[in-house]
Scaffold this active site. Sequence first.
Site, PDB file in Angstrom:
ATOM      1  N   ALA A  11       0.802  -1.230   0.000  1.00 31.84           N
ATOM      2  CA  ALA A  11       0.000   0.000   0.000  1.00 31.84           C
ATOM      3  C   ALA A  11       0.834   1.278   0.000  1.00 31.84           C
ATOM      4  CB  ALA A  11      -0.920   0.003   1.207  1.00 31.84           C
ATOM      5  N   ARG A  16       9.010   8.050  -4.252  1.00 32.37           N
ATOM      6  CA  ARG A  16      10.232   8.226  -5.051  1.00 32.37           C
ATOM      7  C   ARG A  16      10.063   7.832  -6.515  1.00 32.37           C
ATOM      8  NH1 ARG A  16      13.976   5.265  -0.798  1.00 32.37           N
ATOM      9  NH2 ARG A  16      11.936   4.769   0.069  1.00 32.37           N
ATOM     10  N   LYS A  23       3.113   2.420  -6.864  1.00 32.59           N
ATOM     11  CA  LYS A  23       4.437   1.839  -7.126  1.00 32.59           C
ATOM     12  C   LYS A  23       4.404   0.387  -7.590  1.00 32.59           C
ATOM     13  CE  LYS A  23       7.529   0.913  -3.720  1.00 32.59           C
ATOM     14  NZ  LYS A  23       8.612   1.197  -2.761  1.00 32.59           N
ATOM     15  N   GLY A  78       2.565   2.973   7.955  1.00 34.01           N
ATOM     16  CA  GLY A  78       3.781   2.195   8.166  1.00 34.01           C
ATOM     17  C   GLY A  78       3.571   0.697   7.971  1.00 34.01           C
ATOM     18  N   THR A  79       4.709  -0.003   7.833  1.00 32.40           N
ATOM     19  CA  THR A  79       4.648  -1.443   7.539  1.00 32.40           C
ATOM     20  C   THR A  79       4.009  -2.233   8.693  1.00 32.40           C
ATOM     21  OG1 THR A  79       6.950  -1.539   8.277  1.00 32.40           O
ATOM     22  CG2 THR A  79       6.575  -1.530   5.909  1.00 32.40           C
ATOM     23  N   ASP A 104       7.246  -4.581  -3.216  1.00 31.87           N
ATOM     24  CA  ASP A 104       8.193  -3.906  -4.111  1.00 31.87           C
ATOM     25  C   ASP A 104       9.482  -4.699  -4.273  1.00 31.87           C
ATOM     26  OD1 ASP A 104       9.340  -3.483  -1.633  1.00 31.87           O
ATOM     27  OD2 ASP A 104       9.501  -1.302  -1.815  1.00 31.87           O
ATOM     28  N   GLY A 139      17.097  -1.471   6.533  1.00 34.36           N
ATOM     29  CA  GLY A 139      17.279  -1.447   7.985  1.00 34.36           C
ATOM     30  C   GLY A 139      18.489  -2.284   8.379  1.00 34.36           C
ATOM     31  N   ASN A 168      18.233  -5.794   6.709  1.00 38.75           N
ATOM     32  CA  ASN A 168      16.937  -6.469   6.709  1.00 38.75           C
ATOM     33  C   ASN A 168      16.342  -6.478   5.294  1.00 38.75           C
ATOM     34  OD1 ASN A 168      14.323  -7.359   7.298  1.00 38.75           O
ATOM     35  ND2 ASN A 168      13.643  -5.268   7.809  1.00 38.75           N
ATOM     36  N   ASN A 384      -9.016  -0.867 -49.139  1.00 36.35           N
ATOM     37  CA  ASN A 384     -10.066  -1.521 -48.347  1.00 36.35           C
ATOM     38  C   ASN A 384     -11.061  -0.541 -47.766  1.00 36.35           C
ATOM     39  OD1 ASN A 384      -8.050  -0.483 -46.691  1.00 36.35           O
ATOM     40  ND2 ASN A 384      -8.468  -1.947 -45.047  1.00 36.35           N
TER      41      ASN A 384
HETATM   42  C1  UD1 Z   1      11.358  -1.687   4.764  1.00 37.40           C
HETATM   43  C2  UD1 Z   1      11.893  -2.053   6.133  1.00 37.40           C
HETATM   44  C3  UD1 Z   1      13.415  -2.088   6.072  1.00 37.40           C
HETATM   45  C4  UD1 Z   1      13.862  -3.061   5.024  1.00 37.40           C
HETATM   46  C5  UD1 Z   1      13.211  -2.736   3.674  1.00 37.40           C
HETATM   47  C6  UD1 Z   1      13.491  -3.825   2.653  1.00 37.40           C
HETATM   48  C7  UD1 Z   1      10.295  -1.154   7.714  1.00 37.40           C
HETATM   49  C8  UD1 Z   1      10.005  -0.070   8.683  1.00 37.40           C
HETATM   50  N1  UD1 Z   1      11.454  -1.092   7.090  1.00 37.40           N
HETATM   51  O1  UD1 Z   1      11.815  -0.371   4.457  1.00 37.40           O
HETATM   52  O2  UD1 Z   1      13.950  -2.453   7.328  1.00 37.40           O
HETATM   53  O3  UD1 Z   1      15.263  -3.004   4.912  1.00 37.40           O
HETATM   54  O4  UD1 Z   1      11.787  -2.654   3.803  1.00 37.40           O
HETATM   55  O5  UD1 Z   1      12.900  -3.500   1.427  1.00 37.40           O
HETATM   56  O6  UD1 Z   1       9.478  -2.062   7.555  1.00 37.40           O
HETATM   57  N2  UD1 Z   1       3.775  -0.432   2.905  1.00 37.40           N
HETATM   58  C9  UD1 Z   1       2.433  -0.559   3.177  1.00 37.40           C
HETATM   59  N3  UD1 Z   1       1.840   0.311   4.035  1.00 37.40           N
HETATM   60  C10 UD1 Z   1       2.535   1.295   4.655  1.00 37.40           C
HETATM   61  C11 UD1 Z   1       3.906   1.419   4.375  1.00 37.40           C
HETATM   62  C12 UD1 Z   1       4.513   0.539   3.509  1.00 37.40           C
HETATM   63  O7  UD1 Z   1       1.743  -1.433   2.654  1.00 37.40           O
HETATM   64  O8  UD1 Z   1       1.916   2.032   5.428  1.00 37.40           O
HETATM   65  C13 UD1 Z   1       4.415  -1.382   1.956  1.00 37.40           C
HETATM   66  C14 UD1 Z   1       5.046  -0.715   0.753  1.00 37.40           C
HETATM   67  O9  UD1 Z   1       4.121  -0.662  -0.328  1.00 37.40           O
HETATM   68  C15 UD1 Z   1       6.222  -1.607   0.435  1.00 37.40           C
HETATM   69  C16 UD1 Z   1       6.561  -2.253   1.754  1.00 37.40           C
HETATM   70  O10 UD1 Z   1       5.468  -2.031   2.616  1.00 37.40           O
HETATM   71  O11 UD1 Z   1       5.881  -2.624  -0.501  1.00 37.40           O
HETATM   72  C17 UD1 Z   1       7.822  -1.649   2.358  1.00 37.40           C
HETATM   73  O12 UD1 Z   1       7.605  -0.270   2.539  1.00 37.40           O
HETATM   74  P1  UD1 Z   1       8.717   0.805   2.187  1.00 37.40           P
HETATM   75  O13 UD1 Z   1       8.181   2.141   2.526  1.00 37.40           O
HETATM   76  O14 UD1 Z   1       9.259   0.573   0.838  1.00 37.40           O
HETATM   77  O15 UD1 Z   1       9.788   0.422   3.301  1.00 37.40           O
HETATM   78  P2  UD1 Z   1      11.345   0.539   3.194  1.00 37.40           P
HETATM   79  O16 UD1 Z   1      11.730   1.943   3.483  1.00 37.40           O
HETATM   80  O17 UD1 Z   1      11.812  -0.056   1.929  1.00 37.40           O
HETATM   81 MG    MG Z   2      10.973  -0.398   0.010  1.00 40.30          MG
END
Ligand code: UD1
Ligand code: MG
Length: 449
Positions: A11, A16, A23, A78-79, A104, A139, A168, A384
Site C-alpha cells: 500500500a 520516489r 508503485k 507504516g509497515t 516492491d 534497515g 533487513n 479496403n
Molecule cells: C522496509 C523495512 C526495512 C527493510 C526494507 C526492505 C520497515 C520499517 N522497514 O523499508 O527495514 O530493509 O523494507 O525492502 O518495515 N507499505 C504498506 N503500508 C505502509 C507502508 C509501507 O503497505 O503504510 C508497503 C510498501 O508498499 C512496500 C513495503 O510495505 O511494498 C515496504 O515499505 P517501504 O516504505 O518501501 O519500506 P522501506 O523503506 O523499503
Molecule cells: Mg521499500
Amino acid sequence: MRGVRAVVLAAGKGTRMKSAVPKVFHELCGRSMLWWVLQALHGTGVEEIVVVASPEMEEVLATMKAGGRIVVQREQLGTGHALRIALEALEPRKGGRILVANGDMPLVTPEIFRGVIGALGDGAMSLVTVRAEATSNFGRIVRKGERVERIVEARDATPVELAIEETNAGIYAIDEAKARDAVGALRNENAQREYYLTDTVERLASAGERVTPVLCREESSLVGINDRTELASARRSMNERLCAAHMRDGVTIVDPQTTYLEPELEIGRDTVIYPNTAITRLSRIGEGCTLGPNARFSNAKVGNRTEVRESVILDSTIGDDAHVGPFAHLRGETVLGNEVRIGNFVELKNAKLGIAAKASHLSYIGDATVGDEANVGAGTITCNFDGTRKNRTKIGKRALIGSNSSLVAPVEIGDDALTGAGSVVTKDVPAGGRVAGNPARPLPKKKPS
Ligand code: UD1
Ligand code: MG
C-alpha cells in the site's frame, strides 16, 4: 506449506517513483512488481495470500488474475500498521504462521520464501538478512552476540549502526499469535512517525522469544524497488533470468542483454534469437526459427523453421517454413500459411494468406484473403476503405497481381487470374481472367500462333 498464510505489503505511496501509478503496478518484463511477488508466493505453496493495498489500487487489483485477497489500508501509517490490518482481516488460527513479503521486491524467489518459513521452526520470528553496502537504505540488523536484538531503520541509525553490513531484506515468517500481540503494541516514535513492522523484532527478542536470522547470499534477488533506476536494474536481472531459462531449454539467444522477454512465453528449441528482439504477450514460437535482429512479437504465433527478420508481428499467426521481412508489419489477426514469403515494406492487416503465397515488396494488404501460391506484385494496394466502410479483397489461388495494382474493395480476383502492372481493379475478375488499365478492363484474347 500447510498452515502458512502470506501477507504482501503493497500500500506504500512510493513517492520516489514520482508517478500517478501506485508503485507496485509499475512493470518489469511485462508484469507488475506485485504480479511477480504473487507468482513467487504461489510457487511457495502458501495457503492464502492477502494483499495490503491503498484505496486507489483496489479497482486494478480486482482485475488481476494472479491476485490474492485484498485488504485496504486507508492511511499508510507504516509497515507495522499494514501487517496489523492484514491480521485483523484474517481469521485467527491456532499455530498459524504468517509469511510477510514486500510488494516492491519482485525478484524474490520461492526458495527464499521457503527458506525463511523453514527457519521459523517453533520460534517466534525468522527474517531474511542480506549483506549490503554502507549506502544501502535497508534497515540494519543489530546483534548482541549471536542473537538479533533489533532492527534500526537507516534513517534512524547512528553512524555506528549505519556501518553494520547485515541488513533487513523485509521478508519475515512469524508465529501468528505472537505477530498479533507484537503489532498491537507498536508505537510510532521514529523519524517517519510510522508504525514500523521492524520494531516487532526488538519486542520479541527482549521478551526472550527466538528470532532467527537467515542470511541470504543471493543479493541480486533481494532488491527493493523505490525509484525508476532501481526498477530498470531489476528489469535487467529479471530479463536475464527469463533468457537463461529459455537457453536452458534449447533456445539460442545471441545477446540476452538486448533480447526482451516476458513470462509465459513458449519458444521452441533450436530457435535462434538475434539482438534487439522483444517477444511479449503470451507469444508462442516454434522450433528452429530465426528471429530478429530488430524484431517485435506481441501476442504472435509462429510455426516451425520460420524466419522473421527486422519486423513487427502483432496479434498474428505465421505458419511453418515461412519468411517474413526485413521491415514487414503484421497486425490485426493476420494469418500466414506455411511457406509464405513476405518481403520488405509490406503491411498486412487482418489478411489471410494461403500456402506459399508471396508479397515480396512494398504492399498494403488489408482485409484480404490471398489464395495458395498467389503472387502479389510490388506496390500492390488493397484499397479496403471507401471512406465509410472497410471492404474485403479476395485473391484466388495462383493469381498474379501485377506491380502497382490497386484492388478497389470489395473485389474478387479469381484463381489463376492476372492483373497488368498499374491496373486499378474495380470489378471482379473471373477465374483465369486477364485485366489491365485504369479502370481495369479485360485484355484481348491472345491470338493463337
Ligand atoms: C522496509 C523495512 C526495512 C527493510 C526494507 C526492505 C520497515 C520499517 N522497514 O523499508 O527495514 O530493509 O523494507 O525492502 O518495515 N507499505 C504498506 N503500508 C505502509 C507502508 C509501507 O503497505 O503504510 C508497503 C510498501 O508498499 C512496500 C513495503 O510495505 O511494498 C515496504 O515499505 P517501504 O516504505 O518501501 O519500506 P522501506 O523503506 O523499503
Ligand atoms: Mg521499500
